[in-house]
Enzyme design. Structure first.
Site, PDB file in Angstrom:
ATOM      1  N   ASP A 107       0.797  -1.222   0.000  1.00 16.37           N
ATOM      2  CA  ASP A 107       0.000   0.000   0.000  1.00 16.37           C
ATOM      3  C   ASP A 107       0.834   1.280   0.000  1.00 16.37           C
ATOM      4  O   ASP A 107       0.397   2.319   0.512  1.00 16.37           O
ATOM      5  CB  ASP A 107      -0.991  -0.019   1.172  1.00 16.37           C
ATOM      6  CG  ASP A 107      -2.200  -0.886   0.848  1.00 16.37           C
ATOM      7  OD1 ASP A 107      -2.552  -0.978  -0.353  1.00 16.37           O
ATOM      8  OD2 ASP A 107      -2.787  -1.474   1.768  1.00 16.37           O
ATOM      9  N   ASP A 168      -7.054  -4.292  -4.753  1.00 18.55           N
ATOM     10  CA  ASP A 168      -6.761  -2.933  -4.263  1.00 18.55           C
ATOM     11  C   ASP A 168      -5.447  -2.398  -4.834  1.00 18.55           C
ATOM     12  O   ASP A 168      -5.245  -1.191  -4.973  1.00 18.55           O
ATOM     13  CB  ASP A 168      -6.664  -2.911  -2.730  1.00 18.55           C
ATOM     14  CG  ASP A 168      -7.680  -3.798  -2.032  1.00 18.55           C
ATOM     15  OD1 ASP A 168      -8.091  -4.806  -2.629  1.00 18.55           O
ATOM     16  OD2 ASP A 168      -8.039  -3.505  -0.889  1.00 18.55           O
TER      17      ASP A 168
HETATM   18  N1  GLY Z   1      -7.166  -1.689   0.830  1.00 20.54           N
HETATM   19  C1  GLY Z   1      -7.952  -2.247   1.876  1.00 20.54           C
HETATM   20  C2  GLY Z   1      -9.356  -1.837   1.838  1.00 20.54           C
HETATM   21  O1  GLY Z   1      -9.856  -1.337   0.864  1.00 20.54           O
HETATM   22  O2  GLY Z   1     -10.011  -2.029   2.849  1.00 20.54           O
END
Ligand code: GLY
Length: 387
Positions: A107, A168
């Protein structure tokens, strides 16, 4: 692809967005003072919590507060120094995470695009550029060559995550596109494209819905299986995951001009639009049981951003379908899911992190971020392109 000035061509939608953006800025002018010295994730009794301490600084959402601050700073000009101060402070706190390789996961885009890279884009700060390049280098280092995917998470809960990728990640790829543009070295972009190609094949289903988690064989490549992840279950349709895919593939198209990414984004978009309920409020999972009514306002705000970008790319009737769907969801959020009281900190209040969590429908900071970003797009005020 160059991003050009655009504003909502629908006069009524444009007026609504302008009015709503004014209310949003009015609220954040006060919130930014009250929440200085915090990095909020959610709020309790109308007051932001704080994830800036050494234990919580690793949380993946910690870039969004800085992103809200930089977007509002870009919107209001230098008159609002509080926004800049909060954003710079957040960026510096994130160094604790950047300097801890064991704590870094995929992330990096969510954390450093709205903070360090936004700072560099707006101010030319070289130290911020360095942070962005360091984060991109770490992200590219998570690439598995056999499976051609970027590993999502590190091992926790005694689970081996070496073969796990999640949809994601499509939103983290713009950090790699930026790093290639910035350095002139194509390796970052190449890594992003290889991951996006794998995601097109392994995450996106025939009907345009997407898997949340896919596990790959880490030595020989190939998909092992999918997991339901934060959605209702395996084979279900977690709405935030659909939204990450919709916006993420659109962004990959904007960065590479690859028509296959646009086609994929449109397949997800058409599936998403076909499932928007009459009231415009998005459930946590499009395949959750009929008697469950939990909403996820974040999915609506993220999908709206992607749909607006698609509306810019597609003239005529198809573009209008995307724009109308985005406006429908955003207006529903404004009327039913926002807290407009400037004395209270959160804006979007009906957000859900995961279907099987105990808690549902509470404020989450990235809901606020993407709602603001959508309003900036509609009003022609998105001068800072985060992704
Ligand atoms: N990237 C984790 C979520 O969207 O909760």
């Amino acid at each position: 692809m160059e991003r050009t000035a655009w504003r909502c061509p629908d006069a009524d939608g444009f007026r609504w967005a302008e009015e709503t953006l004014k209310r949003t800025e009015h609220k954040f002018a006060q919130v930014s003072v009250r929440s200085a010295g915090k990095i909020p994730y959610t709020a309790r009794d109308g007051v932001h919590d704080d994830w800036s301490d050494d234990k919580h600084i690793y949380w993946w959402t910690n870039g969004f507060w800085g992103g809200i601050m930089w977007q509002l700073y870009a919107l209001t000009g230098e008159s609002k120094e509080q926004y800049r101060k909060n954003a710079e402070w957040t960026e510096e706190r994130l160094d604790h995470c950047l300097m801890d390789p064991g704590a870094m996961d995929h992330d990096s885009g969510f954390r450093w695009l709205p903070t360090a890279v936004a700072d560099y884009r707006l101010t030319g700060n070289r130290r911020s550029r360095d942070r962005g390049i360091l984060a991109a280098t770490n992200l590219a280092g998570r690439f598995n060559h056999a499976g051609r995917f970027i590993r999502a998470w590190n091992d926790w809960d005694q689970t081996d995550h070496r073969g796990w990728a999640i949809i994601d990640c499509m939103m983290n790829l713009p950090l790699l596109y930026w790093a290639s543009e910035e350095t002139g070295d194509p390796r970052f972009r190449q890594t992003a494209e290889l991951h996006a190609d794998t995601a097109m094949k392994s995450f996106v289903r025939g009907d345009g819905s997407v898997n949340h988690i896919v596990e790959f064989d880490i030595e020989h490549g190939g998909m092992v299986r999918s997991y339901g992840g934060q959605g209702y279950g395996e084979g279900s349709s977690w709405t935030r995951g659909q939204a990450w895919g919709l916006y993420g593939f659109t962004l990959s198209c904007l960065h590479t001009e690859n028509a296959a990414y646009l086609d994929t984004a449109e397949r997800i978009a058409n599936y998403f639009i076909a499932n928007i309920p009459e009231n415009g409020l998005i459930p946590v999972d499009f395949r959750q049981p009929e008697d469950v009514e939990w909403e996820d306002a974040t999915a609506a705000a993220i999908a709206a951003c992607g749909l607006i970008e698609l509306a810019k790319l597609r003239a005529g009737r198809q573009g209008r379908v995307y724009l109308d769907a985005a406006l429908k969801m955003l207006r529903a959020l404004e009327e039913r899911s926002c807290n407009w009281n400037p004395e209270e900190d959160p804006l979007l209040e009906k957000c859900t992190a995961a279907y099987h969590d105990e808690k549902h429908e509470f404020p989450i900071i990235y809901g606020d971020y993407f709602f603001l970003e959508a309003l900036l797009k509609l009003t022609g005020n998105e001068t800072l392109f985060i992704w």
